[in-house]
Every structure is written in structure tokens, then in C-alpha cells.
Design an enzyme around this catalytic site. Structure first.
Site, PDB file in Angstrom:
ATOM      1  N   LYS A 163       0.848  -1.186   0.000  1.00 33.40           N
ATOM      2  CA  LYS A 163       0.000   0.000   0.000  1.00 33.40           C
ATOM      3  C   LYS A 163       0.884   1.237   0.000  1.00 33.40           C
ATOM      4  CE  LYS A 163      -4.104  -1.992   0.504  1.00 33.40           C
ATOM      5  NZ  LYS A 163      -5.150  -1.862  -0.529  1.00 33.40           N
ATOM      6  N   ASP A 188      -0.524  -0.285  -4.449  1.00 34.08           N
ATOM      7  CA  ASP A 188      -1.946   0.085  -4.422  1.00 34.08           C
ATOM      8  C   ASP A 188      -2.111   1.370  -3.626  1.00 34.08           C
ATOM      9  OD1 ASP A 188      -4.686   0.222  -4.370  1.00 34.08           O
ATOM     10  OD2 ASP A 188      -5.010  -1.722  -3.388  1.00 34.08           O
ATOM     11  N   GLU A 213      -2.035   0.573  -8.661  1.00 33.02           N
ATOM     12  CA  GLU A 213      -3.474   0.342  -8.558  1.00 33.02           C
ATOM     13  C   GLU A 213      -4.175   1.576  -8.002  1.00 33.02           C
ATOM     14  OE1 GLU A 213      -4.149  -3.218  -6.298  1.00 33.02           O
ATOM     15  OE2 GLU A 213      -6.311  -2.869  -6.115  1.00 33.02           O
ATOM     16  N   ASP A 238      -9.279  -0.437  -9.594  1.00 31.37           N
ATOM     17  CA  ASP A 238      -9.985  -1.257  -8.611  1.00 31.37           C
ATOM     18  C   ASP A 238     -11.317  -0.550  -8.317  1.00 31.37           C
ATOM     19  OD1 ASP A 238     -10.935  -2.421  -6.245  1.00 31.37           O
ATOM     20  OD2 ASP A 238      -9.074  -2.270  -5.133  1.00 31.37           O
ATOM     21  N   LYS A 262     -13.130  -7.654  -8.511  1.00 32.33           N
ATOM     22  CA  LYS A 262     -13.606  -8.151  -7.212  1.00 32.33           C
ATOM     23  C   LYS A 262     -15.082  -8.479  -7.371  1.00 32.33           C
ATOM     24  CE  LYS A 262     -10.517  -5.545  -4.196  1.00 32.33           C
ATOM     25  NZ  LYS A 262     -10.422  -4.448  -3.212  1.00 32.33           N
TER      26      LYS A 262
HETATM   27  O1  OSB Z   1      -7.763  -1.964  -2.347  1.00 28.84           O
HETATM   28  O2  OSB Z   1      -7.412  -3.953  -2.944  1.00 28.84           O
HETATM   29  C1  OSB Z   1      -7.779  -3.159  -2.098  1.00 28.84           C
HETATM   30  C2  OSB Z   1      -8.436  -4.958   1.179  1.00 28.84           C
HETATM   31  C3  OSB Z   1      -9.632  -4.398   1.526  1.00 28.84           C
HETATM   32  C4  OSB Z   1     -10.197  -3.433   0.730  1.00 28.84           C
HETATM   33  C5  OSB Z   1      -9.548  -3.027  -0.421  1.00 28.84           C
HETATM   34  C6  OSB Z   1      -8.344  -3.586  -0.797  1.00 28.84           C
HETATM   35  C7  OSB Z   1      -7.772  -4.565   0.039  1.00 28.84           C
HETATM   36  C8  OSB Z   1      -6.479  -5.165  -0.222  1.00 28.84           C
HETATM   37  C9  OSB Z   1      -6.150  -6.511   0.374  1.00 28.84           C
HETATM   38  O3  OSB Z   1      -5.608  -4.610  -0.833  1.00 28.84           O
HETATM   39  C10 OSB Z   1      -6.806  -7.650  -0.270  1.00 28.84           C
HETATM   40  C11 OSB Z   1      -6.629  -8.969   0.432  1.00 28.84           C
HETATM   41  O4  OSB Z   1      -5.530  -9.505   0.453  1.00 28.84           O
HETATM   42  O5  OSB Z   1      -7.647  -9.487   0.916  1.00 28.84           O
HETATM   43 MG    MG Z   2      -7.070  -1.970  -4.369  1.00 28.85          MG
END
Ligand code: OSB
Ligand code: MG
Length: 368
Positions: A163, A188, A213, A238, A262
């Protein structure tokens, strides 16, 4: 399909360690498990992946429950369906609330696959027997990130996502890149930047990231297209992609070169598959995103990621990435960087009733 009942289980479990983003911290994970049972007593399972608070999207556990109870379950009670594809049409009369919709839609897909006595992956058109596994490091310390990465690489994960935000980007990423010159790294941003930060983002080009991302606003398509013309690193969207049409527009406008799919964010497996099929046809690689989920959603992600267009390791990690003990049996495990796609009917994982019970906050039942 002859649905006899729907059960909702609201559960909560602490994460092994807090998950940090610039938007806040997830420490305890609340979620909804949906069980749909047919007249023959076969059951399918889905999971509502909204969080307790609306930091990632506008939905929460409470809004999901409201939608399920007051709109989605009553619609299903009134309109019997023959195939799970019909659910997205049925739910079109309700705007958005995609995670609530996906919670029940995915349960019906699992049930449908079990009625056909086929693995869900097969029913969806999956072609892989194992999927490549990636993992997310979400911390605000470089030292902790390096320690976690070392551990995850030893566990076999094929790709690391970290992140980032304007307070933790170039220096943080270059330190990781220095220690791991050849590691596949994604970053991300969860919308931590604006177009004013173009120079900050350009500076990341030299770090050889697989992609960045969602750098810009959660609902933006246009400005990402402007940014993508200015940076070499591929943009992956995303948050901005909540429907098939969003994906189509993002690809048409050049807003991204990769899409994170997702199931919850787009309203179910039907829409997720449509986005996959479109991107596959256009040569746009996709990968399966994660939601810090329990095992039921993880199982649906594995089935989805077995489709041929999922060519990049997703955020699908082992159950033990987040949980001391997951609510499914067996748990999801990563062997040499891969998760095996189940060959038994449906999602191929059962509920761990004991674990579910110990995590249970509330339970509701609806008969048809
Ligand atoms: O932005 O991808 C994202 C988790 C919760 C909400 C948004 C995100 C995420 C993650 C982790 O980046 C995803 C995971 O490993 O479950
Ligand atoms: Mg993301």
C-alpha cells in the site's frame, strides 16, 4: 432451482494483525455469510464483503443486511429463477449495493454448481487446475514491510502488493526494490493521489513496478486516462470499476492497462465473468482482488481466478494470511506459490460450523 430457505450469519473475528491503509485501519473483520438451501436440502454459500464502515465503498455490513432483508431476499421470494444468470437481471431494479447483491448471488452460484454436481470453476468456464497466489503487505513501516515480504516469499507467494500514499511511496518502494531487485511488486494507492501529484507518480516509473493500482479518485475514469498518458507504469483500476460498463469505458478511454476484478465490488459472479470475458477479448490482463475476506469469499475467488484471462497473480492468499482459524474446511493453503482449484462440486470448501458459531454475532432465517 427451487430455493427453500435463506440464512444470514453475521460474524466477526479479529485479524492476526491490523491491516493499514491511508484510509484507516482494519483490526476486527465483520462479515455476512449467506446460506441458500434448496428443496432437496442442498446448500450453497456466499459472503457479504462490505466492511463495518464505508471506507472502501459506500456499503457497510448494516446497509448490506438492510438490502438483503428488505429488498433482495423478498425479490427472490417473489421470482423463482432457473439459472444464477437471471439474478443480475432481477436485481437491476435496485441501484448499486453491489456487495449485498453479490453475497446472495454467489451463494446461488454455489448451490447451482452443486445441483449440477460440478465444481463452480467448471460451471464458470475455468480452465486452470491451480491459481498463482499473491499477497498484500499493508503497514506503515519499511522495516515491517521488509520483514513481512521475507516471510511471504518463504511461504511461496509469487507476487507482493504494498500500500502506498504520498507519505509512503518513492523511498519506501525503492528500499524494497533495492533488497529485491527482481521481485514482482505492485503498489496500491487506494485513491491517495490527485492529478496535481503527477510528478510524484512519474518518479515511480524507474522502480519497475508491475502496475500502480487506483492512484486517483475512487469514482474516476477520465483523469486516470490523462495520468496513464504521462506515466510508463501500467495503471490498474480497482474502486472505479463497479460494473461491466465501467470496465468497457476504462478500456476504451485508456484509463488503465489492467483491471482488478472483485466479485463483491461488481455485484456478483455474472458481472465479474462479463468483465473477464470482455478484457480477455481485448487482451487486457485481469487479476482477482481481495477483501480481507473469510473463506467463503476466498473460495469464490479461487473459482473465478481459474478463468483463462486471470493471467496475473491476484490478492488470493492462504486462510492463514489473516486468520488464526478460518471458517471453512479445509482451509485455503498455498503450495509452492499456487492454490489448487477444488474438483468437488460447488466451491469445494465446507463451513467449519464450530468456528462459525464462535464468531457469530447474529443469525436470521427466511423461508420461501
Ligand atoms: O484496495 O485492494 C484493495 C483490502 C480491503 C479493501 C480493499 C483492498 C484490500 C487489499 C487486500 O488490498 C486484499 C486482500 O488480500 O484481501
Ligand atoms: Mg485496491
Amino acid at each position: 432451482m427451487k430455493i427453500a430457505s435463506v440464512e444470514l450469519y453475521v460474524i466477526q473475528k479479529p485479524l492476526k494483525a491490523p491491516f493499514l491503509t491511508h484510509l484507516g485501519k482494519v483490526k476486527d473483520r465483520e462479515g455476512i455469510i449467506v446460506k441458500v438451501t434448496n428443496k432437496d436440502g442442498l446448500s450453497g454459500f456466499g459472503e457479504g464483503v462490505a466492511f463495518s464502515t464505508p471506507w472502501y465503498t459506500e456499503e457497510t455490513v448494516a446497509t448490506s443486511l438492510h438490502m438483503l432483508e428488505d429488498f433482495l431476499i423478498p425479490l427472490l421470494q417473489k421470482h423463482p429463477i432457473q439459472h444464477p444468470d437471471e439474478i443480475s437481471i432481477l436485481f437491476k431494479s435496485i441501484r448499486r449495493n453491489n456487495m449485498a447483491k453479490a453475497a446472495i448471488e454467489t451463494a446461488i452460484w454455489d448451490l447451482y454448481a452443486k445441483e449440477q454436481a460440478k465444481p463452480l470453476s467448471t460451471v464458470l468456464g475455468g480452465t486452470r487446475s491451480a491459481i498463482a497466489s499473491g499477497v498484500v503487505v499493508a503497514t506503515d513501516s519499511t522495516l515491517k514491510a521488509l520483514q513481512e515480504i521475507e516471510r511471504y516469499l518463504a511461504d511461496g507467494y509469487q507476487r507482493i502488493k504494498v500500500k502506498i500514499n504520498p507519505e509512503q511511496d518513492y523511498t519506501f518502494l525503492s528500499e524494497i526494490r533495492r533488497v529485491y531487485p527482481n521481485l514482482p511488486i505492485m503498489a496500491d494507492a487506494n485513491s491517495a493521489y490527485s492529478l496535481r501529484d503527477i510528478d510524484r507518480l512519474k518518479a515511480l516509473d524507474e522502480l519497475n513496478l508491475m502496475m500502480i493500482e487506483q492512484p486517483l479518485a475512487h469514482d474516476d475514469i477520465m483523469e486516470h486516462a490523462i495520468l496513464q498518458k504521462e506515466i510508463r507504469t501500467p495503471i490498474c483500476l480497482d474502486e472505479s470499476i463497479v460494473s461491466f460498463d465501467d470496465a468497457r469505458k476504462a478500456v476504451e478511454f485508456g484509463s488503465c492497462q489492467v483491471i482488478n476484478i472483485k466479485v463483491g465490488r461488481v455485484g456478483g459472479l455474472h458481472e465479474a465473468k462479463r468483465i473477464h470475458d470482455y478484457c480477455y477479448g481485448k487482451g487486457i490482463p485481469v487479476w482477482c482482488g481481495g477483501m480481507i475476506e473469510f473463506g467463503i469469499s476466498r473460495a469464490h475467488n479461487i473459482a473465478l481466478a481459474s478463468l483463462p484471462g486471470f493471467t496475473i497473480p491476484g490478492d488470493i492468499s492462504a486462510s492463514d494470511r489473516f486468520w488464526e482459524e478460518d471458517i471453512i474446511l479445509p482451509e485455503v493453503t498455498v503450495e509452492e506459490g499456487f492454490i489448487a482449484v477444488p474438483t468437488s462440486p460447488g466451491i469445494g470448501f465446507g463451513l467449519n460450523e464450530k468456528r462459525l458459531k464462535s464468531a457469530l454475532l447474529a443469525q436470521k432465517s427466511y423461508s420461501f
